[in-house]
Design a protein around this motif. Sequence first.
Motif, PDB file in Angstrom:
ATOM      1  N   PRO A   1       2.211   4.576  -0.739  1.00 25.77           N
ATOM      2  CA  PRO A   1       1.549   5.588  -1.559  1.00 25.77           C
ATOM      3  C   PRO A   1       2.467   6.518  -2.336  1.00 25.77           C
ATOM      4  O   PRO A   1       1.987   7.330  -3.135  1.00 25.77           O
TER       5      PRO A   1
ATOM      6  N   SER B   1      -7.290   6.946   0.587  1.00 28.52           N
ATOM      7  CA  SER B   1      -7.618   5.516   0.550  1.00 28.52           C
ATOM      8  C   SER B   1      -6.961   4.707   1.650  1.00 28.52           C
ATOM      9  O   SER B   1      -7.214   3.513   1.777  1.00 28.52           O
ATOM     10  N   LEU B   2      -6.101   5.315   2.489  1.00 24.52           N
ATOM     11  CA  LEU B   2      -5.358   4.570   3.495  1.00 24.52           C
ATOM     12  C   LEU B   2      -5.694   5.031   4.906  1.00 24.52           C
ATOM     13  O   LEU B   2      -5.815   6.221   5.174  1.00 24.52           O
ATOM     14  N   GLU B   3      -5.816   4.048   5.795  1.00 22.92           N
ATOM     15  CA  GLU B   3      -6.023   4.355   7.210  1.00 22.92           C
ATOM     16  C   GLU B   3      -4.696   4.667   7.889  1.00 22.92           C
ATOM     17  O   GLU B   3      -4.613   5.526   8.758  1.00 22.92           O
TER      18      GLU B   3
ATOM     19  N   ARG C   1      -0.093   4.445   7.279  1.00 27.88           N
ATOM     20  CA  ARG C   1       1.052   4.278   6.394  1.00 27.88           C
ATOM     21  C   ARG C   1       2.296   4.059   7.240  1.00 27.88           C
ATOM     22  O   ARG C   1       2.243   4.075   8.464  1.00 27.88           O
TER      23      ARG C   1
ATOM     24  N   ARG D   1      -2.387  -6.206   5.999  1.00 32.20           N
ATOM     25  CA  ARG D   1      -2.984  -5.942   4.689  1.00 32.20           C
ATOM     26  C   ARG D   1      -2.331  -6.753   3.577  1.00 32.20           C
ATOM     27  O   ARG D   1      -2.973  -7.047   2.563  1.00 32.20           O
TER      28      ARG D   1
ATOM     29  N   ASN E   1       0.803  -1.216   0.000  1.00 29.80           N
ATOM     30  CA  ASN E   1       0.000   0.000   0.000  1.00 29.80           C
ATOM     31  C   ASN E   1       0.838   1.269   0.000  1.00 29.80           C
ATOM     32  O   ASN E   1       0.314   2.360   0.226  1.00 29.80           O
TER      33      ASN E   1
ATOM     34  N   ASP F   1       3.847  -5.010   6.716  1.00 27.63           N
ATOM     35  CA  ASP F   1       2.412  -4.743   6.873  1.00 27.63           C
ATOM     36  C   ASP F   1       1.605  -6.023   6.626  1.00 27.63           C
ATOM     37  O   ASP F   1       0.784  -6.089   5.709  1.00 27.63           O
TER      38      ASP F   1
END
Length: 228
Positions: free
Chosen positions: A90, A183-185, A187, A128, A88, A125
Amino acid sequence: MDRRSFCKTAGLAGVTAGTAGCLGVLGSSGAEGTVLGPPERDLSEASFPSYGDNMPDFTVPDPIHGEEISTAQFEGERAVLWTSFYTNCPDGVCPALILRLRRGQEAAAEEGYGDRVAFLPTTFDPERDTAEALREYAGQQGVDFDAGNWHFLRPETYERAREIHDEHFGLEIEKRPADDVESLEYRFPHYGLIILANKQGIIERAYARGPRTDIERLVDDLERVATE
């Protein structure tokens, strides 16, 4: 505070930016058991392992192949190219790291030494980065699983991922709010480290600025180490 601890505190553990006082030029003689000569910058006081150190020994599941992978299992047979990442990411840092490993994989296939190297990107991570997510990411990044030398490593838990990166690589992993990414909770900070170890499990190169490492240089280092 010793120099290694100072470098870590000063930010060298982040490896996205160097600390001038912690870098120097090594002499001309190589470390015992290495194939390559000394690197241009001496990272021996950094928090992460570097030239001449032993490759950290740990075991982590490969969820795609359904097996446990230990870094030590390749000693005597394969060189290892390692980095850490998350799917994820970014801002392009992790794709840049994976690109460099993938180019190494392509070069190994083209030059016929694919069975003498192992690529071990490790996610920090795991919550996810499931097997399905990693498989999809592999397709996006052009990874060749059929080559038999690529293992996406996924620690069982976030806590285990933190432990591996902290204890073995001196890299602090911590979730941070991703308020600026819709879009991310959450990072993570980017460490951008790539490590190349030879068949004896000795580190030949720690590319501290991994996303900006020259690809041709990395591929050349990999070929020399893997085919020695």
